[in-house]
Design an enzyme around this catalytic site. Structure first.
Site, PDB file in Angstrom:
ATOM      1  N   ASP A   1       3.465  -7.752   3.413  1.00 27.04           N
ATOM      2  CA  ASP A   1       4.398  -8.412   2.636  1.00 27.04           C
ATOM      3  C   ASP A   1       6.048  -7.945   2.928  1.00 27.04           C
ATOM      4  O   ASP A   1       5.965  -6.947   3.832  1.00 27.04           O
ATOM      5  CB  ASP A   1       4.261  -8.434   1.032  1.00 27.04           C
ATOM      6  CG  ASP A   1       4.194  -6.729   0.699  1.00 27.04           C
ATOM      7  OD1 ASP A   1       5.286  -6.334   0.427  1.00 27.04           O
ATOM      8  OD2 ASP A   1       2.973  -6.072   0.570  1.00 27.04           O
TER       9      ASP A   1
ATOM     10  N   MET B   1       2.527   3.580  -0.517  1.00 24.28           N
ATOM     11  CA  MET B   1       2.298   4.313  -1.602  1.00 24.28           C
ATOM     12  C   MET B   1       1.507   5.711  -1.437  1.00 24.28           C
ATOM     13  O   MET B   1       1.149   6.385  -2.438  1.00 24.28           O
ATOM     14  CB  MET B   1       1.558   3.407  -2.905  1.00 24.28           C
ATOM     15  CG  MET B   1       2.265   2.256  -3.271  1.00 24.28           C
ATOM     16  SD  MET B   1       1.738   1.318  -4.753  1.00 24.28           S
ATOM     17  CE  MET B   1       1.871   2.243  -6.124  1.00 24.28           C
ATOM     18  N   GLU B   2       1.157   5.948  -0.128  1.00 27.10           N
ATOM     19  CA  GLU B   2       0.161   7.082   0.028  1.00 27.10           C
ATOM     20  C   GLU B   2       0.579   7.982   1.263  1.00 27.10           C
ATOM     21  O   GLU B   2       0.484   9.196   1.175  1.00 27.10           O
ATOM     22  CB  GLU B   2      -1.231   6.770   0.179  1.00 27.10           C
ATOM     23  CG  GLU B   2      -1.799   5.952  -0.970  1.00 27.10           C
ATOM     24  CD  GLU B   2      -1.445   4.533  -0.703  1.00 27.10           C
ATOM     25  OE1 GLU B   2      -1.144   3.936   0.123  1.00 27.10           O
ATOM     26  OE2 GLU B   2      -1.757   3.627  -1.878  1.00 27.10           O
TER      27      GLU B   2
ATOM     28  N   GLU C   1     -10.864  -2.883   3.471  1.00 28.37           N
ATOM     29  CA  GLU C   1     -10.766  -2.083   4.700  1.00 28.37           C
ATOM     30  C   GLU C   1     -11.743  -0.866   4.910  1.00 28.37           C
ATOM     31  O   GLU C   1     -12.391  -0.857   5.920  1.00 28.37           O
ATOM     32  CB  GLU C   1      -9.368  -1.394   4.644  1.00 28.37           C
ATOM     33  CG  GLU C   1      -8.107  -2.395   4.720  1.00 28.37           C
ATOM     34  CD  GLU C   1      -6.909  -1.536   4.675  1.00 28.37           C
ATOM     35  OE1 GLU C   1      -6.043  -1.753   5.468  1.00 28.37           O
ATOM     36  OE2 GLU C   1      -6.652  -0.690   3.605  1.00 28.37           O
TER      37      GLU C   1
END
Ligand code: SAH
Length: 253
Positions: free
Chosen positions: A217, A193-194, A13
């Site tokens: 997902d 996760m961030e 990205e």
């Protein structure tokens, strides 16, 4: 001129963002490469966030302290939790919660001690701008992805959602775990996760923040399937297109 910070979760990205910033300068701090340059007439600093809350919080703090960014946007992928949040959709955060924060019984579950709250709201104006950009990109999603990719992933029409994103230091990859998250945080649209860590840092500094996540997902037992391919074929082109649309409309100041 206002400086815009872009944090990407994954290498691919970031590469898509840097492709739009020719002539960028690399500045290395704390083992992280910050890329300082311009995109569509805006002063931009782009960086790899690194994975997990602590790494992302450190990166965000450096963006604010060393590079003086005036607004921070996080782009990445996430697992879908909300009922209609499907692979290929995009979620723009209205607020973020650390789903693994639990100082109970001293504080209510999910509340960040001494902040008196669990949810860190994103900047309303910034989120609206990014949501508009995401909506525009998804309306022509096939054009941004290319015909082969579009046919291979075989989606209907991808949707843009706005709402709660939850973050924690765990890749959620079982149906049992994602169900437990849905029960604990019924409003959550997506898990990553961030984001909540970066939101907390931006709250400390009073700097506008928002997060844009493409759903890679469903945070279940198939969560690992084709993850890397999805990043390169779908999430990276989306990030680049959404940011490009946003910057094109945003006034330079
Ligand atoms: N395979 C990657 C690692 C991905 S870790 C690599 O080699 O670098 C997962 C990343 O995607 C994190 O940045 C996280 O924010 C996000 N993410 C996507 N789906 C997730 C899920 N189901 N649970 C938690 N994080 C998820």
């Amino acid at each position: 001129m206002a400086v815009i910070g872009i944090m990407s979760a994954l290498h691919e990205e970031l590469a898509a963002v840097l492709a739009e910033m020719p002539g960028e300068q690399r500045v290395t701090v704390a083992g992280r490469d910050f890329w300082v340059g311009q995109w569509q007439g805006h002063a931009v600093v782009a960086v790899l966030s690194r994975i997990g809350k602590v790494a992302a919080a450190t990166t965000a703090t450096l963006m604010l302290e060393r590079f003086g960014v005036d607004a921070l946007v996080f782009t990445g992928v996430a697992g879908g939790l909300g009922p209609g949040v499907r692979v290929g959709d995009v979620v723009v955060a209205s607020g973020l919660v650390q789903h693994d924060m639990d100082a109970s019984p001293l504080f209510p579950r999910h509340e960040v001690p001494l902040y008196g709250r669990a949810i860190f709201e994103t900047d309303a104006a910034l989120s609206t701008q990014l949501a508009e950009a995401a909506h525009e990109v998804l309306q022509e999603a096939d054009r941004h992805l290319g015909p082969d990719t579009w046919a291979r992933w075989a989606w209907g029409s991808p949707q843009m959602h706005r709402g709660l994103i939850v973050s924690g230091d765990r890749f959620v990859s079982t149906a049992t775990e994602s169900q437990a998250l849905r029960e604990a945080l019924p409003d959550a649209l997506a898990v990553e996760m961030e984001g909540a860590a970066v939101a907390q840092v931006c709250c400390d500094y009073g700097v506008p923040f928002t997060a844009v996540r493409t759903i890679s997902d469903r945070a279940d037992d198939a969560a690992h399937t084709d993850f890397n391919r999805f990043i390169s074929e779908v999430a990276s082109p989306y990030s680049r297109a959404i940011l490009a649309h946003w910057l094109a409309k945003r006034l330079t100041a």
